[in-house]
Design a protein around this motif. Structure first.
Motif, PDB file in Angstrom:
ATOM      1  N   VAL A 178       0.816  -1.156   0.080  1.00 50.75           N
ATOM      2  CA  VAL A 178       0.048   0.271   0.238  1.00 50.75           C
ATOM      3  C   VAL A 178       0.961   1.180  -0.090  1.00 50.75           C
ATOM      4  O   VAL A 178       1.838   1.344   0.565  1.00 50.75           O
ATOM      5  CB  VAL A 178      -0.955   0.100   1.146  1.00 50.75           C
ATOM      6  N   LEU A 179       0.534   2.255  -0.984  1.00 49.35           N
ATOM      7  CA  LEU A 179       1.177   3.571  -0.751  1.00 49.35           C
ATOM      8  C   LEU A 179       0.347   4.618  -0.186  1.00 49.35           C
ATOM      9  O   LEU A 179      -0.795   4.640  -0.883  1.00 49.35           O
ATOM     10  CB  LEU A 179       1.667   3.752  -2.528  1.00 49.35           C
ATOM     11  N   ARG A 180       0.925   5.086   0.657  1.00 49.07           N
ATOM     12  CA  ARG A 180      -0.024   6.035   1.301  1.00 49.07           C
ATOM     13  C   ARG A 180       0.743   7.723   1.119  1.00 49.07           C
ATOM     14  O   ARG A 180       1.815   7.844   1.487  1.00 49.07           O
ATOM     15  CB  ARG A 180      -0.099   6.004   2.858  1.00 49.07           C
ATOM     16  N   ARG A 181       0.005   8.578   0.642  1.00 47.21           N
ATOM     17  CA  ARG A 181       0.384   9.881   0.411  1.00 47.21           C
ATOM     18  C   ARG A 181      -0.687  10.946   0.967  1.00 47.21           C
ATOM     19  O   ARG A 181      -1.632  10.873   0.195  1.00 47.21           O
ATOM     20  CB  ARG A 181       0.991  10.174  -0.954  1.00 47.21           C
ATOM     21  N   ALA A 182      -0.520  11.343   2.385  1.00 49.50           N
ATOM     22  CA  ALA A 182      -1.674  12.068   3.037  1.00 49.50           C
ATOM     23  C   ALA A 182      -2.916  11.389   2.986  1.00 49.50           C
ATOM     24  O   ALA A 182      -2.886  10.160   3.291  1.00 49.50           O
ATOM     25  CB  ALA A 182      -1.997  13.463   2.142  1.00 49.50           C
ATOM     26  N   LEU A 200      -4.412  10.010  -0.004  1.00 50.10           N
ATOM     27  CA  LEU A 200      -4.453   8.923  -0.965  1.00 50.10           C
ATOM     28  C   LEU A 200      -3.783   7.665  -0.344  1.00 50.10           C
ATOM     29  O   LEU A 200      -2.838   7.390   0.198  1.00 50.10           O
ATOM     30  CB  LEU A 200      -3.498   9.495  -2.050  1.00 50.10           C
ATOM     31  N   GLN A 201      -4.544   6.594  -0.799  1.00 49.10           N
ATOM     32  CA  GLN A 201      -4.247   5.222  -0.599  1.00 49.10           C
ATOM     33  C   GLN A 201      -4.269   4.417  -2.031  1.00 49.10           C
ATOM     34  O   GLN A 201      -5.284   4.490  -2.574  1.00 49.10           O
ATOM     35  CB  GLN A 201      -5.195   4.442   0.254  1.00 49.10           C
ATOM     36  N   LEU A 212       1.156   0.099 -12.752  1.00 49.93           N
ATOM     37  CA  LEU A 212       0.087   1.320 -13.078  1.00 49.93           C
ATOM     38  C   LEU A 212      -0.286   1.647 -11.757  1.00 49.93           C
ATOM     39  O   LEU A 212      -0.879   0.715 -11.018  1.00 49.93           O
ATOM     40  CB  LEU A 212      -0.870   0.806 -13.969  1.00 49.93           C
ATOM     41  N   LEU A 213      -0.421   2.925 -11.437  1.00 46.70           N
ATOM     42  CA  LEU A 213      -0.949   3.302 -10.070  1.00 46.70           C
ATOM     43  C   LEU A 213      -2.326   3.340 -10.113  1.00 46.70           C
ATOM     44  O   LEU A 213      -3.183   3.939 -10.916  1.00 46.70           O
ATOM     45  CB  LEU A 213      -0.270   4.500  -9.814  1.00 46.70           C
ATOM     46  N   ARG A 214      -3.147   2.842  -8.920  1.00 42.38           N
ATOM     47  CA  ARG A 214      -4.562   2.771  -9.033  1.00 42.38           C
ATOM     48  C   ARG A 214      -4.659   3.023  -7.549  1.00 42.38           C
ATOM     49  O   ARG A 214      -4.452   2.617  -6.586  1.00 42.38           O
ATOM     50  CB  ARG A 214      -4.834   1.316  -9.292  1.00 42.38           C
ATOM     51  N   GLN A 215      -5.771   4.047  -7.464  1.00 45.11           N
ATOM     52  CA  GLN A 215      -6.467   4.367  -6.116  1.00 45.11           C
ATOM     53  C   GLN A 215      -7.218   3.423  -5.457  1.00 45.11           C
ATOM     54  O   GLN A 215      -7.729   2.608  -6.081  1.00 45.11           O
ATOM     55  CB  GLN A 215      -6.947   5.754  -6.251  1.00 45.11           C
ATOM     56  N   LEU A 216      -6.930   3.045  -3.999  1.00 48.35           N
ATOM     57  CA  LEU A 216      -7.917   1.930  -3.467  1.00 48.35           C
ATOM     58  C   LEU A 216      -8.625   2.600  -2.287  1.00 48.35           C
ATOM     59  O   LEU A 216      -8.287   3.912  -1.908  1.00 48.35           O
ATOM     60  CB  LEU A 216      -6.990   1.127  -2.772  1.00 48.35           C
ATOM     61  N   VAL A 238      -9.100  -4.618   1.154  1.00 45.42           N
ATOM     62  CA  VAL A 238      -9.579  -3.873  -0.093  1.00 45.42           C
ATOM     63  C   VAL A 238     -10.932  -3.940  -0.446  1.00 45.42           C
ATOM     64  O   VAL A 238     -11.637  -5.115  -0.640  1.00 45.42           O
ATOM     65  CB  VAL A 238      -8.615  -4.614  -1.102  1.00 45.42           C
ATOM     66  N   LEU A 239     -11.544  -2.777  -0.069  1.00 46.88           N
ATOM     67  CA  LEU A 239     -13.023  -2.452  -0.319  1.00 46.88           C
ATOM     68  C   LEU A 239     -13.349  -2.309  -1.852  1.00 46.88           C
ATOM     69  O   LEU A 239     -14.401  -2.709  -2.335  1.00 46.88           O
ATOM     70  CB  LEU A 239     -13.631  -1.454   0.693  1.00 46.88           C
ATOM     71  N   SER A 240     -12.462  -1.606  -2.475  1.00 47.47           N
ATOM     72  CA  SER A 240     -12.737  -1.157  -3.846  1.00 47.47           C
ATOM     73  C   SER A 240     -11.393  -0.698  -4.381  1.00 47.47           C
ATOM     74  O   SER A 240     -10.422  -0.310  -3.838  1.00 47.47           O
ATOM     75  CB  SER A 240     -13.931  -0.059  -4.093  1.00 47.47           C
ATOM     76  N   GLY A 241     -11.372  -0.940  -5.853  1.00 47.26           N
ATOM     77  CA  GLY A 241     -10.169  -0.406  -6.670  1.00 47.26           C
ATOM     78  C   GLY A 241      -9.337  -1.711  -7.034  1.00 47.26           C
ATOM     79  O   GLY A 241      -8.589  -1.345  -8.043  1.00 47.26           O
TER      80      GLY A 241
END
Length: 371
Positions: free
Chosen positions: A310-314, A316-317, A329-333, A345-348
Motif C-alpha cells: 500500500v502506498l500512502r500519500r496524505a 491517498l491510498q 500502473l498506479l491505482r487508487q484504493l 480492499v473494499l474497492s479498486g
C-alpha cells in the motif's frame, strides 16, 4: 576548391550499406540506449496475486470520544467573579480552588449571625442562673409552684433561641463557602466560559471538568446491524492516527432511539492512568469503529492485500497494479480494516490481479523510459 572524387563517394556508400546489412551500425549505436531501463525490464518486480478470504467481514462506523465522568460546575449563589485560578487545559487536583465569587455580603451576614448567637449565649447564662435561684427558693417554700414553672419556661425559651441562632450562624458560614468553587476530583479543565468580573448566577455554568483516566467511544449503530450481530463480534478503533486500538469493554445499550432507529454502542478505552492519556485522546475526538463479525457475511467475499504493497500519500491510498506486460500502473484504493500484515480492499482491485509488493521499486520502473 577540393571535390570528393566520384569513385570515393561510391565506395563510401557501398561500405555504409555493408555495415547496415551486417549489423555493425546497430552495434555502434547500441551503447547510446539506456542500459538501466534494460536491466530493470529484465528483472521482474516482486508481486502478490490478490485472493479472497482470510479476514472477517468488516464494517466501519463514525464515533466520538467522550469522558465517562464529566462535570459542569455552576455557582449556587449570585455574585461577581473576583478570582480565577485555572485556565483551559490545566490539570487540577481534588479539592483545588478553581475560582471565587464575591462573598463580602455573605461574610458580613455570617458575622452578624455569630454576634446574635453570642447574645443568645449570654441570655441563656442569665436564664440558667435565674432558674437555679428559683429552684432554691421553691425548696425553701418562698415561691409558689407557678413561679417556678414560669422560670423554667423562660429558661427553655432562651435555650431554644440560642439553638436557633447557632443554626442560623452555621447556615451563614456555609453560605460563605459556596462562593468558592473547588474541584470535585482530579481532572482537566476543558471549558471556561467566564472571565473576571462576570456575574455568577445560580445554575449558570462556570467551568467544565473531565476525568482523563476514564474515556470511551460512543457510536450509534443501525438497529438492523445490531440485530444481525453474532454472539461475539469483534471491535477495533482508529483514532488520532492510531489503528487497531482494542477497547477494554464493550456495552450495547438496551434501548433504540425512536427518531434515528439506532442503538448506542459504548467502547471503553484502555485505562492507562491520568498521566499521558489526555495528550493522545480527549473528549470530542473523532473515532472510526471497525466491526468484524463472522456471522454477518462469508469471509470468502473479501480481498486481502499485504500492507507493504500500500502506498500512502496524505489522504491517498493506492497500489501499483501490474498489467499483462508486467509494467506497473498506479491505482487508487479504498481500504478497510487491517489485521496484522494484511488489509482489506473494499474497492479498486479485483481478485486475480497482481500488485507490486515494493511501491518504491515499482515507481522507479514506471518513471523509467521504455527499452
Amino acid at each position: 576548391m577540393n571535390r570528393t572524387p566520384p569513385s570515393f563517394a561510391r565506395r563510401s556508400a557501398v561500405a555504409l550499406g555493408l555495415l547496415m546489412g551486417s549489423g555493425w551500425l546497430a552495434w555502434l549505436v547500441a551503447p547510446a540506449l539506456p542500459v538501466r531501463a534494460q536491466s530493470q525490464a529484465a528483472a521482474p518486480l516482486a508481486s502478490y496475486q490478490l485472493k479472497a478470504g482470510g479476514l472477517q467481514r468488516s464494517s466501519s462506523f463514525d464515533g466520538v470520544v467522550e469522558a465517562v465522568r464529566q462535570t459542569v460546575l455552576a455557582a449556587q449563589v449570585a455574585g461577581a467573579i473576583v478570582q480565577i485560578d485555572v485556565k483551559v487545559g490545566d490539570r487540577v487536583a481534588k479539592g483545588q480552588v478553581l475560582l471565587r465569587v464575591d462573598a463580602r455580603a455573605a461574610q458580613e451576614a455570617a458575622q452578624a449571625s455569630e454576634a446574635q448567637a453570642q447574645a443568645a449565649r449570654a441570655s441563656l447564662q442569665l436564664a440558667t442562673r435565674d432558674f437555679e435561684r428559683q429552684q432554691q427558693l421553691f425548696k425553701q417554700r418562698y415561691i409558689s409552684q407557678a413561679a417556678l414553672e414560669q422560670a423554667e419556661s423562660q429558661f427553655k425559651a432562651t435555650q431554644a433561641q440560642l439553638n436557633a441562632q447557632l443554626a442560623q450562624a452555621g447556615g451563614a458560614r456555609t453560605q460563605t463557602h459556596l462562593h468558592v468553587l473547588r474541584s470535585p476530583y482530579e481532572g482537566i479543565v476543558s471549558e471556561l466560559p467566564v472571565a473576571l468580573g462576570d456575574m455568577a448566577l445560580p445554575g449558570r455554568p462556570l467551568l467544565t471538568l473531565y476525568d482523563p483516566s476514564a474515556l470511551r467511544v460512543t457510536v450509534h449503530l443501525p438497529q438492523s446491524v445490531v440485530a444481525g450481530l453474532s454472539a461475539k463480534p469483534s471491535f477495533s478503533l482508529d483514532l488520532n492516527g492510531q489503528s487497531g486500538v482494542q477497547p477494554s469493554q464493550v456495552q450495547i445499550l438496551p434501548r433504540v432511539d425512536a427518531n434515528t432507529h439506532t442503538v448506542q454502542l459504548r467502547l471503553d478505552l484502555p485505562r492507562t492512568g491520568s498521566t499521558g492519556l489526555s495528550q493522545a485522546y480527549a473528549p470530542g475526538l473523532f473515532a472510526r469503529v471497525w466491526l468484524s463479525d463472522s456471522g454477518s457475511a462469508p469471509a470468502g467475499q473479501q480481498l486481502l492485500l499485504p500492507r507493504s504493497a500500500v502506498l500512502r500519500r496524505a489522504e491517498l491510498q493506492a497500489a501499483y497494479v501490474l498489467n499483462e506486460q508486467g509494467r506497473p500502473l498506479l491505482r487508487q484504493l479504498r481500504l478497510g480494516a487491517a489485521q496484522g500484515e494484511w488489509v482489506e480492499v473494499l474497492s479498486g482491485l479485483s481478485a486475480g490481479e497482481r500488485v507490486a509488493t515494493d511501491p518504491a521499486a515499482a515507481a522507479r520502473v514506471l518513471h523509467s523510459p521504455k527499452p
